[in-house]
Scaffold this motif. Structure first.
Motif, PDB file in Angstrom:
ATOM      1  N   THR A   1      40.988  39.714  50.856  1.00 32.65           N
ATOM      2  CA  THR A   1      39.837  39.645  49.955  1.00 32.65           C
ATOM      3  C   THR A   1      39.861  40.909  49.104  1.00 32.65           C
ATOM      4  O   THR A   1      39.198  41.901  49.405  1.00 32.65           O
TER       5      THR A   1
ATOM      6  N   LYS B   1      41.576  38.039  41.093  1.00 35.12           N
ATOM      7  CA  LYS B   1      41.552  38.231  42.543  1.00 35.12           C
ATOM      8  C   LYS B   1      42.883  37.795  43.152  1.00 35.12           C
ATOM      9  O   LYS B   1      43.534  36.877  42.653  1.00 35.12           O
TER      10      LYS B   1
ATOM     11  N   GLU C   1      40.456  42.591  44.902  1.00 32.45           N
ATOM     12  CA  GLU C   1      40.675  42.453  43.471  1.00 32.45           C
ATOM     13  C   GLU C   1      42.145  42.736  43.163  1.00 32.45           C
ATOM     14  O   GLU C   1      42.811  43.496  43.879  1.00 32.45           O
TER      15      GLU C   1
ATOM     16  N   SER D   1      40.163  45.969  55.867  1.00 33.25           N
ATOM     17  CA  SER D   1      39.099  44.982  55.686  1.00 33.25           C
ATOM     18  C   SER D   1      37.827  45.337  56.454  1.00 33.25           C
ATOM     19  O   SER D   1      36.718  45.030  56.005  1.00 33.25           O
TER      20      SER D   1
END
Length: 270
Positions: free
Chosen positions: A84, A140, A86, A197
């Motif tokens: 997850t 993304k 950019e 993360s």
């Protein structure tokens, strides 16, 4: 001798903290490139967290299109990830996996460090490297592939080192096989990604810098002598210059993009 899947599974079951990986393992004797092979498998519908392992690459690739010599005896693997992140933060995957693998090997008593930006080093010589590639949609990352090459018993140049030879000079041999090394590397990748993360880039970057061997190195940039003082969260090298200017309170500094300069290797070992 090829990769022994049963031995690898035994190592996973006998002590690794991350026994839930990988979801899908593809083993080959020879491929052009494990990254290339994994991308092809993903295009054909393979699990997005698949792992490809090969005993030899005929067209291995390093960062920035450089050739990665991949003779039999080394570890060559690629791991699929769905982070997850950019697209602008894609280099954090390289920071995470480099730190995770190095930290995992250090827990085995192997004093691995990180050479900016993506090399694993042992006794000032190259033990391995990492190549991260991503697929992006609407800014993304929707799929990433992390390729890792580690010198195990394969021949290496003067600036390289293989792990088995190094272990022969040590009192104990923590890594007993290519399959065990594979399990350790996969565990390290997962721990690095989990750190990124769950704890964030600031914690990860601090840990990465703790293992970075280049802090304090002197480099010439635009004919000016600078000192490496750190790395940014985007993977840029932070260099400070000792240039006297009474009109400046702070030292001039620069942030160097990965691939812009090479810090090189010393041919001597500690």
């Amino acid at each position: 001798m090829g990769f022994n899947r049963q031995l690898w599974e035994n190592h996973l079951e006998s002590g690794l903290r991350y026994s839930d990986l990988p979801t899908s393992l593809h083993i080959f004797e020879t491929v052009p490139s494990t990254n290339q092979t994994l991308w092809a498998l993903l295009q054909q519908g393979a699990d997005k967290n698949s792992v490809v392992i090969a005993t030899q690459q005929t067209a291995g690739r390093g960062q920035w299109g450089r050739e990665w010599i991949s003779p039999t005896g080394g570890l060559y693997l690629s791991v699929g990830l769905v982070p997850t992140l950019e697209a602008s933060d894609s280099y954090q995957l390289t920071l995470a996996t480099a730190w995770g693998i190095a930290a995992e090997l250090r827990q085995c008593g192997i004093s691995v460090g990180i050479k900016w930006p993506n090399d694993l080093v042992l006794q000032n010589r190259k033990l391995g490297g990492i190549l991260t590639e991503t697929k992006v949609h609407n800014g993304k990352i929707i799929q990433a592939v992390v390729g890792v090459g580690i010198n195990w018993t394969n021949s290496v140049p003067d600036t390289g080192i293989n792990l088995q030879s190094w272990q022969l000079s040590q009192p104990t041999q923590a890594i007993s096989s290519l399959e065990m090394l594979t399990s350790t590397v996969l565990s390290g990748i997962k721990s690095g990604i989990d750190c990124l993360s769950q704890e964030g880039i600031n914690v990860l970057l601090s840990r990465y810098l703790d293992l970075l061997t280049n802090i304090g190195d002197q480099v010439y940039i635009n004919n000016l002598l600078g000192t490496v003082v750190g790395v940014t969260s985007q993977g840029k090298l932070h260099v400070s210059f000792d240039v006297y200017d009474p009109n400046q309170i702070n030292k001039p500094e620069i942030y160097v993009e990965p691939g812009t300069i090479s810090l090189g290797y010393s041919k001597s070992s500690i």
